[in-house]
Design an enzyme around this catalytic site. Structure first.
Site, PDB file in Angstrom:
ATOM      1  CB  CYS A 174      -0.900  -0.090   1.306  1.00 38.14           C
ATOM      2  SG  CYS A 174      -2.368   1.200   1.226  1.00 38.14           S
ATOM      3  CG  ASP A 231      -6.386  -1.098  -5.870  1.00 40.72           C
ATOM      4  OD1 ASP A 231      -7.050  -0.224  -5.227  1.00 40.72           O
ATOM      5  OD2 ASP A 231      -5.189  -1.506  -5.268  1.00 40.72           O
ATOM      6  CG  HIS A 263      -5.755  -1.342  -1.825  1.00 37.92           C
ATOM      7  ND1 HIS A 263      -4.780  -0.879  -2.615  1.00 37.92           N
ATOM      8  CD2 HIS A 263      -5.121  -0.957  -0.821  1.00 37.92           C
ATOM      9  CE1 HIS A 263      -3.846  -0.341  -2.028  1.00 37.92           C
ATOM     10  NE2 HIS A 263      -4.206  -0.453  -0.712  1.00 37.92           N
TER      11      HIS A 263
END
Length: 295
Positions: A174, A231, A263
């Site tokens: 991330c 995502d 994600h």
């Protein structure tokens, strides 16, 4: 996304056997990482699904001298030997918690000295943040120049702990994936970088003056990008744009997009976890590190 696009000579390709194992729909010829983070990964669950034992390892909390203060960190490495290849592990926005520590232990079991510095410590305790917004605010206050100094200090510490100065890589998740891109454009010592769903686009700021889309020409090592098709925070178009810039800069890259994966698909403590994609990405990451001399 059904077709594997033609890839220019500058691009790194997956070896045919691995490509076939993961399937044609799992790949797109692009690359990514960025100045932001995605908040749609879901809340934290009670505990991690994967728990890696420490037998045969030296693993635990460490203190890393870094200029004006010591950084808390977590390190795992084999209990015997020396000159282990070093992997810097960059956390998400949620702090240095058990999932990131377990990632270090998983790498240690593969023969690496893996170290995760808590480089947000000057901005606040992200692991104790009451919600996602508060954690994001802490991460958003981290200047890139300070981040680079902290990662430099962590590498220096790893060398004193028996790590190799020649076999060095960085991985991140991330926001940590974005930091992989940024540090890979900064440190020529890196042999490889692996960005797990790190966004590539966004707004630059005084603290983060460039997004990865602006860094392509400066990337100093091969990059593997691991992304999810579902995502919602990282559009495929932005990855294709990154692909173009990396290609034009003559950089080495491999991008994998897992169909249907959201994600945070590697984060086994969140509902976003997707076991098949997480395990496939992990295997591919290990092959990528070894294929680039970090083993």
């Amino acid at each position: 996304m059904d077709q594997l696009p033609e890839t220019p000579p500058a691009a790194e390709m997956i070896s045919p056997p691995l490509f076939e194992r993961l399937g044609r729909r799992g790949f797109v010829g692009s690359v990514g990482g960025a100045a932001g983070y995605t908040l749609a990964a879901g809340p934290v669950m009670a505990q991690t699904i994967v728990t890696t034992p420490t037998d045969g390892l030296v693993a635990g909390d460490v203190s890393i001298p870094a200029g004006d203060r010591a950084l808390p960190g977590y390190r795992a490495r084999p209990a015997t030997g020396r000159d282990w290849p070093v992997v810097l592990v960059c956390q998400e926005i949620f702090g240095l918690h058990e999932y990131i520590k377990d990632v270090c232990r998983r790498l240690a079991r593969e023969g690496y000295l893996a170290v995760a510095p808590d480089y947000y410590v000057r901005q606040g305790d992200a692991a104790a943040a009451p919600d996602v917004g508060a954690a994001a605010a802490i991460a958003g206050r981290k200047p890139d120049d300070e981040l680079f100094r902290d990662l430099d200090a962590t590498l220096a510490w790893a060398g004193q702990d028996g790590g190799s100065a020649e076999k060095v890589a960085i991985i991140g998740f991330c926001r940590g994936g974005r930091n992989v891109w940024a540090y890979s454009a900064q440190n020529p010592r890196l042999k490889a970088g692996v960005a797990w769903y790190g966004p590539v686009a966004g707004q630059a700021s005084a603290l983060t003056p460039r997004v990865p889309l602006d860094m392509a020409a400066d990337i100093k090592c091969p990059i593997l990008g691991l992304y999810g098709e579902a995502d919602t925070g990282i559009p495929v178009d932005s990855l294709r744009q990154m692909e173009t810039r990396m290609r034009e800069a003559g950089k080495r890259f491999t991008l994998v997009i897992y169909p249907g994966a959201p994600h945070g698909f590697h984060a086994d403590y969140r509902p976003s976890y997707r076991k098949d994609a997480a395990e496939a990405g992990w295997r591919l990451m290990l092959e990528f590190l070894k294929g680039n001399g970090v083993s």
